[in-house]
Design a protein around this motif. Structure first.
Motif, mmCIF file in Angstrom:
data_model
loop_
_atom_site.group_PDB
_atom_site.id
_atom_site.type_symbol
_atom_site.label_atom_id
_atom_site.label_comp_id
_atom_site.label_asym_id
_atom_site.label_seq_id
_atom_site.Cartn_x
_atom_site.Cartn_y
_atom_site.Cartn_z
ATOM 1 N N GLU A 60 0.733 -1.151 -0.166
ATOM 2 C CA GLU A 60 -0.040 -0.030 -0.075
ATOM 3 C C GLU A 60 0.890 1.150 -0.138
ATOM 4 O OE1 GLU A 60 -2.275 0.168 3.564
ATOM 5 O OE2 GLU A 60 -0.801 -0.485 4.664
ATOM 6 N N ARG A 61 0.486 2.230 -0.807
ATOM 7 C CA ARG A 61 1.141 3.464 -0.703
ATOM 8 C C ARG A 61 0.467 4.324 0.558
ATOM 9 N NH1 ARG A 61 4.508 6.795 -3.006
ATOM 10 N NH2 ARG A 61 5.029 4.919 -4.673
ATOM 11 N N GLN A 62 1.563 5.046 1.266
ATOM 12 C CA GLN A 62 1.287 5.901 2.386
ATOM 13 C C GLN A 62 0.971 7.307 2.040
ATOM 14 O OE1 GLN A 62 4.566 5.143 4.678
ATOM 15 N NE2 GLN A 62 3.578 4.081 6.159
ATOM 16 N N GLN A 63 0.052 7.867 2.647
ATOM 17 C CA GLN A 63 -0.447 9.150 2.449
ATOM 18 C C GLN A 63 0.660 10.118 2.703
ATOM 19 O OE1 GLN A 63 -3.804 10.143 4.727
ATOM 20 N NE2 GLN A 63 -5.114 9.070 3.629
ATOM 21 N N ALA A 64 1.464 9.773 3.819
ATOM 22 C CA ALA A 64 2.767 10.615 3.934
ATOM 23 C C ALA A 64 3.785 10.535 2.959
ATOM 24 C CB ALA A 64 3.351 10.388 5.250
ATOM 25 N N GLY A 65 3.804 9.577 1.985
ATOM 26 C CA GLY A 65 4.633 9.410 1.018
ATOM 27 C C GLY A 65 5.516 7.941 1.301
ATOM 28 N N GLY A 66 5.874 7.287 0.238
ATOM 29 C CA GLY A 66 6.425 6.054 0.423
ATOM 30 C C GLY A 66 5.493 4.840 0.298
ATOM 31 N N VAL A 67 6.122 3.746 0.225
ATOM 32 C CA VAL A 67 5.399 2.434 0.285
ATOM 33 C C VAL A 67 5.511 1.672 1.453
ATOM 34 C CG1 VAL A 67 5.075 0.357 -1.371
ATOM 35 C CG2 VAL A 67 5.319 2.526 -2.435
ATOM 36 N N ARG A 68 4.325 0.886 1.861
ATOM 37 C CA ARG A 68 4.398 0.109 3.020
ATOM 38 C C ARG A 68 4.236 -1.300 2.516
ATOM 39 N NH1 ARG A 68 3.614 0.437 8.739
ATOM 40 N NH2 ARG A 68 2.609 -1.369 9.723
ATOM 41 N N ILE A 69 5.279 -2.135 2.793
ATOM 42 C CA ILE A 69 5.120 -3.589 2.247
ATOM 43 C C ILE A 69 5.118 -4.671 3.690
ATOM 44 C CG2 ILE A 69 5.896 -5.655 1.061
ATOM 45 C CD1 ILE A 69 7.458 -3.631 -0.861
ATOM 46 N N THR A 70 3.998 -5.327 3.876
ATOM 47 C CA THR A 70 3.727 -6.160 4.916
ATOM 48 C C THR A 70 3.399 -7.629 4.552
ATOM 49 O OG1 THR A 70 2.682 -4.321 6.133
ATOM 50 C CG2 THR A 70 2.703 -6.158 7.338
ATOM 51 N N VAL A 71 4.338 -8.475 5.376
ATOM 52 C CA VAL A 71 4.011 -9.921 5.194
ATOM 53 C C VAL A 71 3.569 -10.503 6.598
ATOM 54 C CG1 VAL A 71 5.179 -12.100 4.814
ATOM 55 C CG2 VAL A 71 6.054 -10.209 3.694
ATOM 56 N N GLN A 72 2.460 -10.960 6.496
ATOM 57 C CA GLN A 72 1.556 -11.323 7.463
ATOM 58 C C GLN A 72 1.317 -12.851 7.518
ATOM 59 O OE1 GLN A 72 -2.296 -9.413 8.257
ATOM 60 N NE2 GLN A 72 -3.373 -11.263 8.463
ATOM 61 N N ASN A 73 1.476 -13.435 8.882
ATOM 62 C CA ASN A 73 1.165 -14.788 8.884
ATOM 63 C C ASN A 73 0.513 -15.193 10.308
ATOM 64 O OD1 ASN A 73 4.195 -14.638 9.712
ATOM 65 N ND2 ASN A 73 3.562 -16.278 11.040
ATOM 66 N N VAL A 124 9.304 -0.027 5.051
ATOM 67 C CA VAL A 124 8.585 1.095 4.714
ATOM 68 C C VAL A 124 9.591 1.602 3.568
ATOM 69 C CG1 VAL A 124 7.787 3.549 4.875
ATOM 70 C CG2 VAL A 124 6.949 1.437 6.495
ATOM 71 N N LEU A 125 9.225 1.906 2.319
ATOM 72 C CA LEU A 125 10.345 2.369 1.281
ATOM 73 C C LEU A 125 9.967 3.982 1.036
ATOM 74 C CD1 LEU A 125 10.331 -0.744 -1.067
ATOM 75 C CD2 LEU A 125 11.863 -0.268 0.910
ATOM 76 N N LEU A 126 10.928 4.859 1.386
ATOM 77 C CA LEU A 126 10.410 6.197 0.937
ATOM 78 C C LEU A 126 10.776 6.592 -0.543
ATOM 79 C CD1 LEU A 126 11.785 8.045 4.163
ATOM 80 C CD2 LEU A 126 9.437 7.019 3.871
ATOM 81 N N ASP A 127 10.267 7.530 -1.074
ATOM 82 C CA ASP A 127 10.315 7.852 -2.294
ATOM 83 C C ASP A 127 11.664 8.614 -2.268
ATOM 84 O OD1 ASP A 127 7.705 6.899 -3.112
ATOM 85 O OD2 ASP A 127 6.848 8.722 -2.741
#
Length: 429
Positions: free
Chosen positions: A342-355, A418-421
């Protein structure tokens, strides 16, 4: 010395100017008095009377001398005192009216002896010079003592810092008795010592973990080689021993490679970003690579969401692979592993692996990304996992200007990054 010298010089100049002005005023007053005396004086009808009046007037004025010269250049009156040199006197020349019997007019020279004032100025100069020297010495000695007294707490602080060594990082600086201006510095230094202490302990633990991780495969390799060399072996047995040794060598190479990568990341090497239109497609490719491991453990996986971003595809693929490998090891059989993008409103992309699986205790979460750290004290899967996977994930996040995170509650664990632009990478038109 300079300041006191300037003050003393100013005092000397002011007094010298005052004395010079007073001398000029004295000459002016005496000239007016002589003119008035000879003009209004009674009984001065001839030259003798004039001389008598002038002697009476000049009586008691040793610093003054007067000379009158008639029109023919002859001296008709002169004080008996010897006139001072030109350099030590001030002169006033003027014409004066005399009684008709005394010649009618004369040329007057009024001389003021300045030697008394010059002697006073000389004494003043010496006094001010000695005062400047003595004052500068007193100020220097006093300043030295005050600075020494003021720096005494700082010297104590320096002595405290000398006692801080690599073997005694628990010692802290005592700010009691120190100036208020030094308190922020002392706090910052103590906080620095806290960070150094933590880093030193982590380094010691890291060295111990490295020794442990390398010792196990090395011990296996040594024992395997010793067994193989004890007696003659047929080619099939040697091939089996070499194959087992090769697996351990690959594991050693993997540990060394991961450590080299982490060292490179710690030195601040940036990610080589390129615009990627679909991070979801990249996650699907990683899932396909882990498909066999997922099937073996009875897990299913799904990618939810998508985003475009400028990332280092090779590094992000490695981070996702480590996250999926970690989730596969600890997920409950038959559950689902979900990758949220998902892309964050503050900028950047959040990638989560859930188990779904055992909940990780809260005290373990901040340390999951430490090197060789395992929340499982039994060191499960140690033969396949050497404890650097999540450290590499955190390093890749930092190389993209972001950070890694871990959450665990109610049997659900979410670990990601979290990966920032990057402002230097423009979105393609």
């Amino acid at each position: 010395m300079l300041g006191l010298g300037l003050v003393c010089a100013a005092v000397y100049v002011v007094i010298a100017l005052t004395l010079s002005q007073r001398q000029d005023d004295t000459l002016t007053q005496k000239q007016a008095a002589v003119e008035h005396l000879l003009t209004e004086g009674r009984g001065a009808h001839d030259l003798a009377g004039v001389r008598h009046l002038l002697k009476d007037f000049l009586a008691g004025h040793d610093e003054l001398s007067l000379r009158l010269v008639n029109g023919e250049g002859q001296s008709i009156f002169e004080t008996a005192a010897r006139q001072p040199p030109l350099a030590d006197s001030k002169r006033r020349v003027f014409d004066i009216r005399l009684p008709p019997d005394a010649g009618g007019s004369a040329h007057a020279v009024l001389v003021l002896d300045r030697r008394t004032d010059e002697a006073l100025l000389a004494r003043l100069a010496w006094t001010l010079t000695l005062a400047a020297l003595a004052g500068a010495l007193a100020v220097s000695v006093g300043g030295f003592m005050l600075v020494r007294l003021g720096l005494a707490p700082l010297h104590k602080l320096v002595a405290q810092t000398r006692q801080v060594t690599a073997t005694d990082l628990e010692r802290r600086l005592d700010g009691a008795g120190q100036a208020d201006e030094l308190q922020p510095l002392i706090r910052q230094f103590n906080e620095l010592l806290d960070r150094l202490s933590v880093a030193y302990k982590q380094m010691e633990a890291f060295n111990a973990d490295v020794a442990h991780e390398l010792n196990t495969p090395l011990a296996t390799l040594i024992s395997s080689c010793e067994l193989a060399l004890r007696k003659p072996r047929n080619p099939e047995e040697l091939r089996e021993a070499l194959g087992s040794n090769l697996e351990d060598l690959h594991r050693l190479a993997s540990i060394v490679g991961d450590m080299l990568f982490l060292s490179s990341a710690d030195r601040g090497v940036p990610a080589r970003r390129a615009w990627t239109l679909s991070l979801g497609m990249l996650a699907v490719e990683v899932l396909e690579f882990h498909e066999a491991a997922l099937l073996d453990t009875g897990l299913r996986a799904e990618v939810l969401g998508d985003a475009a971003a400028a990332v280092d595809v090779r590094l992000l693929r490695r981070a996702l692979s480590n996250l999926l490998g970690n989730a596969t090891r600890y997920a409950s059989a038959g559950s689902a592993v979900l990758i949220h993008i998902e892309r964050q409103q503050a900028g950047g992309v959040r990638i989560t692996v859930q188990n779904e699986g055992p909940t990780i205790e809260a005290e373990h979460l901040p340390r999951l990304f430490d090197r060789f750290y395992r929340a499982d004290p039994s060191r499960s899967h140690a033969d396949r996992n050497h404890g650097l996977g999540l450290s590499i994930v955190a390093a890749i996040a930092r190389m993209h200007g972001g950070h890694a995170f871990a959450e665990s509650a109610d049997g659900v664990t979410r670990i990601g990054l979290v990966l920032l632009d990057n402002e230097d990478t423009s979105r393609p038109g």
